[in-house]
Design a protein around this motif. Structure first.
Motif, PDB file in Angstrom:
ATOM      1  N   LEU A  50       0.817  -1.219   0.000  1.00 21.35           N
ATOM      2  CA  LEU A  50       0.000   0.000   0.000  1.00 21.35           C
ATOM      3  C   LEU A  50       0.848   1.266   0.000  1.00 21.35           C
ATOM      4  O   LEU A  50       0.314   2.361   0.182  1.00 21.35           O
ATOM      5  CB  LEU A  50      -0.944   0.005   1.211  1.00 21.35           C
ATOM      6  CG  LEU A  50      -1.933  -1.154   1.307  1.00 21.35           C
ATOM      7  CD1 LEU A  50      -2.837  -0.983   2.515  1.00 21.35           C
ATOM      8  CD2 LEU A  50      -2.768  -1.286   0.039  1.00 21.35           C
ATOM      9  N   HIS A  51       2.154   1.115  -0.195  1.00 20.85           N
ATOM     10  CA  HIS A  51       3.034   2.286  -0.255  1.00 20.85           C
ATOM     11  C   HIS A  51       3.029   2.865  -1.672  1.00 20.85           C
ATOM     12  O   HIS A  51       4.046   2.867  -2.371  1.00 20.85           O
ATOM     13  CB  HIS A  51       4.450   1.911   0.181  1.00 20.85           C
ATOM     14  CG  HIS A  51       4.548   1.592   1.641  1.00 20.85           C
ATOM     15  ND1 HIS A  51       5.717   1.142   2.235  1.00 20.85           N
ATOM     16  CD2 HIS A  51       3.624   1.659   2.635  1.00 20.85           C
ATOM     17  CE1 HIS A  51       5.496   0.942   3.529  1.00 20.85           C
ATOM     18  NE2 HIS A  51       4.239   1.248   3.784  1.00 20.85           N
ATOM     19  N   THR A  52       1.866   3.329  -2.074  1.00 22.66           N
ATOM     20  CA  THR A  52       1.679   3.939  -3.394  1.00 22.66           C
ATOM     21  C   THR A  52       1.036   5.312  -3.202  1.00 22.66           C
ATOM     22  O   THR A  52       0.471   5.602  -2.139  1.00 22.66           O
ATOM     23  CB  THR A  52       0.777   3.064  -4.280  1.00 22.66           C
ATOM     24  OG1 THR A  52      -0.524   2.968  -3.674  1.00 22.66           O
ATOM     25  CG2 THR A  52       1.358   1.662  -4.452  1.00 22.66           C
ATOM     26  N   PRO A  53       1.117   6.187  -4.220  1.00 18.06           N
ATOM     27  CA  PRO A  53       0.539   7.530  -4.073  1.00 18.06           C
ATOM     28  C   PRO A  53      -0.933   7.526  -3.683  1.00 18.06           C
ATOM     29  O   PRO A  53      -1.344   8.293  -2.808  1.00 18.06           O
ATOM     30  CB  PRO A  53       0.740   8.135  -5.470  1.00 18.06           C
ATOM     31  CG  PRO A  53       1.942   7.456  -5.999  1.00 18.06           C
ATOM     32  CD  PRO A  53       1.866   6.055  -5.487  1.00 18.06           C
ATOM     33  N   MET A  54      -1.743   6.669  -4.314  1.00 16.17           N
ATOM     34  CA  MET A  54      -3.171   6.667  -4.043  1.00 16.17           C
ATOM     35  C   MET A  54      -3.462   6.381  -2.575  1.00 16.17           C
ATOM     36  O   MET A  54      -4.255   7.084  -1.931  1.00 16.17           O
ATOM     37  CB  MET A  54      -3.879   5.626  -4.922  1.00 16.17           C
ATOM     38  CG  MET A  54      -5.384   5.613  -4.717  1.00 16.17           C
ATOM     39  SD  MET A  54      -6.239   4.462  -5.823  1.00 16.17           S
ATOM     40  CE  MET A  54      -5.715   2.878  -5.160  1.00 16.17           C
ATOM     41  N   TYR A  55      -2.812   5.378  -2.008  1.00 18.48           N
ATOM     42  CA  TYR A  55      -3.071   5.019  -0.613  1.00 18.48           C
ATOM     43  C   TYR A  55      -2.448   6.025   0.355  1.00 18.48           C
ATOM     44  O   TYR A  55      -2.965   6.238   1.453  1.00 18.48           O
ATOM     45  CB  TYR A  55      -2.564   3.607  -0.331  1.00 18.48           C
ATOM     46  CG  TYR A  55      -3.293   2.564  -1.147  1.00 18.48           C
ATOM     47  CD1 TYR A  55      -4.654   2.353  -0.958  1.00 18.48           C
ATOM     48  CD2 TYR A  55      -2.641   1.828  -2.133  1.00 18.48           C
ATOM     49  CE1 TYR A  55      -5.333   1.424  -1.714  1.00 18.48           C
ATOM     50  CE2 TYR A  55      -3.318   0.898  -2.897  1.00 18.48           C
ATOM     51  CZ  TYR A  55      -4.673   0.699  -2.681  1.00 18.48           C
ATOM     52  OH  TYR A  55      -5.350  -0.209  -3.446  1.00 18.48           O
ATOM     53  N   PHE A  56      -1.371   6.669  -0.061  1.00 17.80           N
ATOM     54  CA  PHE A  56      -0.801   7.744   0.755  1.00 17.80           C
ATOM     55  C   PHE A  56      -1.795   8.896   0.871  1.00 17.80           C
ATOM     56  O   PHE A  56      -2.008   9.446   1.961  1.00 17.80           O
ATOM     57  CB  PHE A  56       0.508   8.232   0.134  1.00 17.80           C
ATOM     58  CG  PHE A  56       1.088   9.448   0.804  1.00 17.80           C
ATOM     59  CD1 PHE A  56       1.517   9.398   2.123  1.00 17.80           C
ATOM     60  CD2 PHE A  56       1.192  10.639   0.110  1.00 17.80           C
ATOM     61  CE1 PHE A  56       2.046  10.525   2.739  1.00 17.80           C
ATOM     62  CE2 PHE A  56       1.720  11.768   0.719  1.00 17.80           C
ATOM     63  CZ  PHE A  56       2.149  11.707   2.042  1.00 17.80           C
ATOM     64  N   PHE A  57      -2.440   9.241  -0.239  1.00 21.65           N
ATOM     65  CA  PHE A  57      -3.450  10.299  -0.209  1.00 21.65           C
ATOM     66  C   PHE A  57      -4.663   9.877   0.625  1.00 21.65           C
ATOM     67  O   PHE A  57      -5.241  10.692   1.349  1.00 21.65           O
ATOM     68  CB  PHE A  57      -3.891  10.647  -1.635  1.00 21.65           C
ATOM     69  CG  PHE A  57      -2.803  11.232  -2.488  1.00 21.65           C
ATOM     70  CD1 PHE A  57      -1.879  12.123  -1.956  1.00 21.65           C
ATOM     71  CD2 PHE A  57      -2.687  10.880  -3.834  1.00 21.65           C
ATOM     72  CE1 PHE A  57      -0.867  12.669  -2.743  1.00 21.65           C
ATOM     73  CE2 PHE A  57      -1.681  11.424  -4.625  1.00 21.65           C
ATOM     74  CZ  PHE A  57      -0.772  12.311  -4.075  1.00 21.65           C
ATOM     75  N   ILE A  58      -5.048   8.615   0.529  1.00 19.25           N
ATOM     76  CA  ILE A  58      -6.174   8.119   1.327  1.00 19.25           C
ATOM     77  C   ILE A  58      -5.858   8.218   2.816  1.00 19.25           C
ATOM     78  O   ILE A  58      -6.718   8.597   3.631  1.00 19.25           O
ATOM     79  CB  ILE A  58      -6.514   6.666   0.933  1.00 19.25           C
ATOM     80  CG1 ILE A  58      -7.124   6.620  -0.467  1.00 19.25           C
ATOM     81  CG2 ILE A  58      -7.483   6.036   1.931  1.00 19.25           C
ATOM     82  CD1 ILE A  58      -7.356   5.220  -1.006  1.00 19.25           C
ATOM     83  N   SER A  59      -4.628   7.893   3.201  1.00 18.89           N
ATOM     84  CA  SER A  59      -4.248   7.984   4.611  1.00 18.89           C
ATOM     85  C   SER A  59      -4.274   9.434   5.096  1.00 18.89           C
ATOM     86  O   SER A  59      -4.663   9.713   6.234  1.00 18.89           O
ATOM     87  CB  SER A  59      -2.864   7.378   4.832  1.00 18.89           C
ATOM     88  OG  SER A  59      -1.857   8.151   4.206  1.00 18.89           O
ATOM     89  N   GLN A  60      -3.882  10.376   4.230  1.00 16.87           N
ATOM     90  CA  GLN A  60      -3.948  11.791   4.602  1.00 16.87           C
ATOM     91  C   GLN A  60      -5.392  12.262   4.724  1.00 16.87           C
ATOM     92  O   GLN A  60      -5.720  13.096   5.580  1.00 16.87           O
ATOM     93  CB  GLN A  60      -3.203  12.631   3.559  1.00 16.87           C
ATOM     94  CG  GLN A  60      -1.702  12.432   3.557  1.00 16.87           C
ATOM     95  CD  GLN A  60      -1.078  12.828   4.873  1.00 16.87           C
ATOM     96  OE1 GLN A  60      -1.268  13.943   5.354  1.00 16.87           O
ATOM     97  NE2 GLN A  60      -0.322  11.919   5.467  1.00 16.87           N
ATOM     98  N   LEU A  61      -6.259  11.715   3.888  1.00 19.08           N
ATOM     99  CA  LEU A  61      -7.690  12.014   4.003  1.00 19.08           C
ATOM    100  C   LEU A  61      -8.228  11.521   5.341  1.00 19.08           C
ATOM    101  O   LEU A  61      -9.059  12.185   5.973  1.00 19.08           O
ATOM    102  CB  LEU A  61      -8.455  11.364   2.844  1.00 19.08           C
ATOM    103  CG  LEU A  61      -9.969  11.607   2.796  1.00 19.08           C
ATOM    104  CD1 LEU A  61     -10.272  13.089   2.599  1.00 19.08           C
ATOM    105  CD2 LEU A  61     -10.611  10.789   1.676  1.00 19.08           C
ATOM    106  N   SER A  62      -7.746  10.380   5.790  1.00 17.14           N
ATOM    107  CA  SER A  62      -8.154   9.850   7.091  1.00 17.14           C
ATOM    108  C   SER A  62      -7.696  10.755   8.235  1.00 17.14           C
ATOM    109  O   SER A  62      -8.428  10.959   9.208  1.00 17.14           O
ATOM    110  CB  SER A  62      -7.586   8.436   7.287  1.00 17.14           C
ATOM    111  OG  SER A  62      -8.149   7.527   6.360  1.00 17.14           O
ATOM    112  N   VAL A  63      -6.489  11.289   8.119  1.00 14.92           N
ATOM    113  CA  VAL A  63      -5.995  12.239   9.130  1.00 14.92           C
ATOM    114  C   VAL A  63      -6.906  13.456   9.205  1.00 14.92           C
ATOM    115  O   VAL A  63      -7.283  13.923  10.291  1.00 14.92           O
ATOM    116  CB  VAL A  63      -4.551  12.674   8.813  1.00 14.92           C
ATOM    117  CG1 VAL A  63      -4.093  13.784   9.764  1.00 14.92           C
ATOM    118  CG2 VAL A  63      -3.599  11.486   8.912  1.00 14.92           C
ATOM    119  N   SER A  64      -7.279  13.980   8.039  1.00  7.84           N
ATOM    120  CA  SER A  64      -8.171  15.140   7.984  1.00  7.84           C
ATOM    121  C   SER A  64      -9.541  14.820   8.579  1.00  7.84           C
ATOM    122  O   SER A  64     -10.123  15.643   9.303  1.00  7.84           O
ATOM    123  CB  SER A  64      -8.327  15.605   6.535  1.00  7.84           C
ATOM    124  OG  SER A  64      -9.285  16.634   6.430  1.00  7.84           O
TER     125      SER A  64
END
Length: 308
Positions: A50-64
């Motif tokens: 899951l160390h890909t751009p899409m999942y990195f952005f999803i994890s940042q969305l979760s932080v928000s």
């Protein structure tokens, strides 16, 4: 003039049974949202696949999402228990600031995610060279920077208004529109700033998202096999669902705000609580990679328990 030192948030007025029901419902929603988004962040950070751009952005969305719902729900639960509650001037604007940061960040992050899908589908051979780890971190940093700086300007301008009389806010959060309605001073400058920020934070991201998905659709239509078209659309469907819900409520509340107070509160409830709680389900239940990582995560946990 008597300066206002606190505001009274009415929340959702109603009988005790209704308020207790809403209290229990929102408490469950809050716990599910925090746990679900923390799980997404954990899976993305600990699973190599899951160390890909899409999942990195999803994890940042979760932080928000965690920031947004934590800023609102605890105080809303207190309001429901007391059928309204006061909030100090400073705490009100602190809540407004954190609320604005998470909302503006999400506007720009959803735009970045649409660009990521555009590159993945329209330029697949160059995807890894364009969406590098460093570039993704820079994009996310810019989104957070916009959130903190643009919100700061509007909150400071609003806080400098004179509040000398009415202090009752018919809402469950300190939002900027009901706040400026209580001001005794001229709010023209604040209104101009709100419209400018709306253009920057809503119209420009929306335009970019529409252009990205128009190009995506044109590229997918050209794919000869139906399996290829279905696979391409499936990578975008989760993001499209989130974007549709988020921007529909944003436009309803802020861009076309000619709605009743109760309707505004219900719509605000949708994008402040409903969107954060469904994001983990949309991005996990509809995603084979995350479901596979989730099974491995619990499998590792069971093995550790058995070993102990």
């Amino acid at each position: 003039m008597t300066m206002v030192t606190e505001f009274l948030l009415l929340g959702f007025q109603g009988g005790q049974i209704l308020r207790i029901f809403m209290f229990c419902l929102l408490l469950v929603v809050y716990c599910e949202t925090v746990c679900g988004n923390l799980l997404i962040i954990t899976l993305v950070s600990t699973t190599r696949n899951l160390h890909t751009p899409m999942y990195f952005f999803i994890s940042q969305l979760s932080v928000s999402d965690i920031l947004l719902i934590t800023d609102i729900v605890p105080n809303l639960l207190y309001i429901l228990l007391n059928n309204g509650a006061s909030i100090s001037f400073n705490n009100c604007f602190t809540q407004l600031y954190l609320f604005g940061v998470s909302e503006i960040f999400e506007c720009f992050l959803l735009t970045v995610m649409s660009y990521d899908r555009y590159v993945a589908i329209c330029n697949p051979l160059r995807y890894t060279s364009i969406m590098t780890s460093e570039y993704c971190v820079i994009l996310v940093f810019i989104c957070w920077l916009f959130g903190f700086t643009l919100t700061c300007s509007s909150v400071i301008t609003t806080s400098k208004l004179i509040f000398c009389g009415p202090n009752i806010i018919d809402h469950f959060i300190c939002d900027i529109l009901p706040l400026i309605e209580l001001a005794c001073s001229n709010i023209f400058n604040v209104q101009i700033q709100i419209y400018l920020l709306s253009f920057l934070n809503v119209f420009i991201p929306t335009t970019i998202i529409v252009i990205s998905y128009t190009n995506i659709v044109l590229a997918v239509v050209k794919i000869p096999s139906s399996t290829g078209r279905q696979k391409a659309f499936s990578t975008c469907s989760s993001h499209l669902i989130v974007v549709s819900i988020f921007y529909w409520t944003i436009f309803s509340v802020y861009i076309f705000p000619r709605l009743s107070s109760n309707t505004n509160k219900v719509l605000s409830l949708l994008y402040t609580m409903f969107t954060p709680v469904i994001n983990p389900f949309i991005y996990s239940l509809r995603n084979k990679d995350i479901m596979k990582a989730l099974k491995l995560f619990f499998l590792r946990g069971n093995k550790m328990i058995d070993f102990d």
